[in-house]
Write an enzyme that holds these catalytic residues in place. Structure first.
Site, PDB file in Angstrom:
ATOM      1  N   SER A 185       0.802  -1.221   0.000  1.00 34.75           N
ATOM      2  CA  SER A 185       0.000   0.000   0.000  1.00 34.75           C
ATOM      3  C   SER A 185       0.834   1.270   0.000  1.00 34.75           C
ATOM      4  CB  SER A 185      -0.954  -0.010   1.190  1.00 34.75           C
ATOM      5  OG  SER A 185      -0.256  -0.239   2.401  1.00 34.75           O
ATOM      6  N   HIS A 213      -5.177  -3.334  -2.952  1.00 35.94           N
ATOM      7  CA  HIS A 213      -4.742  -2.322  -3.916  1.00 35.94           C
ATOM      8  C   HIS A 213      -4.612  -2.852  -5.338  1.00 35.94           C
ATOM      9  CE1 HIS A 213      -4.090   0.775  -0.914  1.00 35.94           C
ATOM     10  NE2 HIS A 213      -3.663  -0.198  -0.133  1.00 35.94           N
ATOM     11  N   LYS A 242     -11.921   0.736  -2.017  1.00 32.86           N
ATOM     12  CA  LYS A 242     -10.872   1.351  -2.815  1.00 32.86           C
ATOM     13  C   LYS A 242     -11.360   1.445  -4.268  1.00 32.86           C
ATOM     14  CE  LYS A 242      -7.547   0.758   0.712  1.00 32.86           C
ATOM     15  NZ  LYS A 242      -6.965  -0.205   1.626  1.00 32.86           N
TER      16      LYS A 242
END
Ligand SMILES: *Cc1c(COP(=O)(O)O)cnc(C)c1O
Length: 390
Positions: A185, A213, A242
């Site tokens: 990250s 991610h 995300k």
């Protein structure tokens, strides 16, 4: 004998420590919705500091889907699913997510933090051993601690070092679990997933991969780095907050694995289920997560990495992900650079310990698919004009 400290004095002393170390965090309050263009301090500002990679967090079609779903299913889910039952959108979302990552089944959690803490605690106990990358996300670290398993931390992204540690310590645990981010990250680099899979097989360990991610951004149809590298993890964790612009997370794997986690993960069992409307909005988020959006955000990241060294002394860390870190070093200088960028109308977050190791404080630049070519121009202009760094 330890000197006793009144509680209020204890709180002040801890705050004072943070302040003196330059580590006090005071999050800003936006005067607009989150997005590529925000209102902050009475000014219009470009924001390059979310994980909203595909620019879906404030997409009107996703907001509409959520609003419609709330009218059908209500807002709160009322209790843990073990108490009040699963709702159809929860079950449907789990099917969709399992299909996305090519797993047999999946289980929704309220957040990625809860998913990681719960999955590791459910899968490892005091008799077991967990092997963890040194740069793993805090939620994986906390899951290791909560599991009370023996935890062996290996140097970042180093399967050779991991193998040495597996050889030395695998037999100290009944079961073993190797735990890793797929895209890290704060560095934006990739885990050596194939090497980890082969070590897991050779040493009778499970492999847990956190795709927070990567999902939505990397891999065929945004299915993540495991799919891109044809690695089948035993446990895959993905988040919805995300790339997918929503909130919550899931754990995916074999049906047996999901049954165990559903029964043993305390952050699942003892936590109110995510709002059904979030689950019901997921199909819209998946439909909006197109190859075109992926190409846009990856193109922005490539451009920032290529142009910044040409136009300044700044050297972003390499990598294919839309996380573009520029290591500055000390927290004070990093935060000054972030403040100077904000003066120029560009919001880039400064990252300090304990999020990153001491001495590696950094600007973490994250473009999204909702940014334009001109937005990226303005970011590059602002970065190249910093007197402290240029
Ligand atoms: C953000 C993040 C999480 C936590 O997910 P939330 O849904 O924000 O709680 C877990 N793992 C990684 C690698 C992350 O970056």
């Amino acid at each position: 004998m330890t000197r006793t400290l009144p509680f209020a004095a204890h709180v002040l002393a801890r705050l004072d420590e943070l302040e003196r170390a330059g580590l006090m965090r005071r999050p800003r309050v936006l005067e607009s919705a989150a997005g590529p263009r925000i209102r902050l301090g009475g000014r219009d500002v470009l924001s390059f500091c979310s994980n909203d990679y595909l620019g879906l967090a404030s997409h009107p079609e996703l907001a509409q889907a959520l609003a419609d779903a709330a009218l059908s299913w209500g807002v709160g889910s009322g209790a843990s699913r073990h108490v009040s039952g699963s709702l159809p959108p929860h079950v449907a979302a789990q099917k969709e997510l399992a299909r996305l990552v090519e797993a047999a089944d999946a289980l929704l959690f309220g957040s990625g933090y809860a998913a990681n803490v719960g999955a590791i605690q459910a899968l490892a106990g005091p008799e077991d051993v967990v092997f963890s990358d040194a740069l793993n996300h805090a939620s994986l670290i906390d899951g290791c601690r909560l599991s009370r398993a023996r935890v062996i931390v290996h140097p970042h992204g180093d399967p050779t070092a991991l193998e040495t540690l597996l050889r030395a310590h695998r037999s100290e645990g009944r079961a073993a679990l190797i735990v890793t981010d797929s895209v890290f990250s704060m560095d934006g680099d990739l885990a050596p997933l194939r090497a980890l899979r082969s070590l897991a097989d050779r040493y009778d360990a499970g492999l847990l991969v956190d795709e927070a991610h990567a999902l939505g951004v990397l891999g065929p149809a945004g299915g993540g780095l495991c799919r891109e590298q044809s690695v089948v993890p035993d446990v895959l964790v993905g988040t919805l907050g995300k790339s997918f612009g929503l909130a919550g997370a899931f754990v995916a794997g074999a049906e047996t694995l999901v049954r165990l986690i559903e029964n043993r993960a305390r952050s699942y069992v003892f936590s109110t289920a995510p709002p059904p409307a979030i689950a019901a909005a997921l199909p819209r988020a998946l439909a909006l997560a197109t190859d075109a959006r992926r190409a846009t955000v990856l193109g922005h990241a490539r451009r920032i990495r290529a142009e910044l060294p040409r136009r300044s002394r700044l050297r972003p860390l390499p990598g294919p992900a839309p996380i573009v870190p520029v290591v500055i070093g000390e927290p004070e200088l990093t935060m000054r650079a972030s403040a100077a960028l904000l003066q120029r109308g560009v919001f880039v977050h400064g990252i300090r310990p304990p999020t990153v190791p001491a001495g590696t404080s950094r600007l973490r630049i994250v473009p999204t698919a909702a940014h334009t070519h001109e937005d990226v121009d303005r970011l590059l202009d602002a970065l190249a004009s910093l007197p402290e760094l240029a």
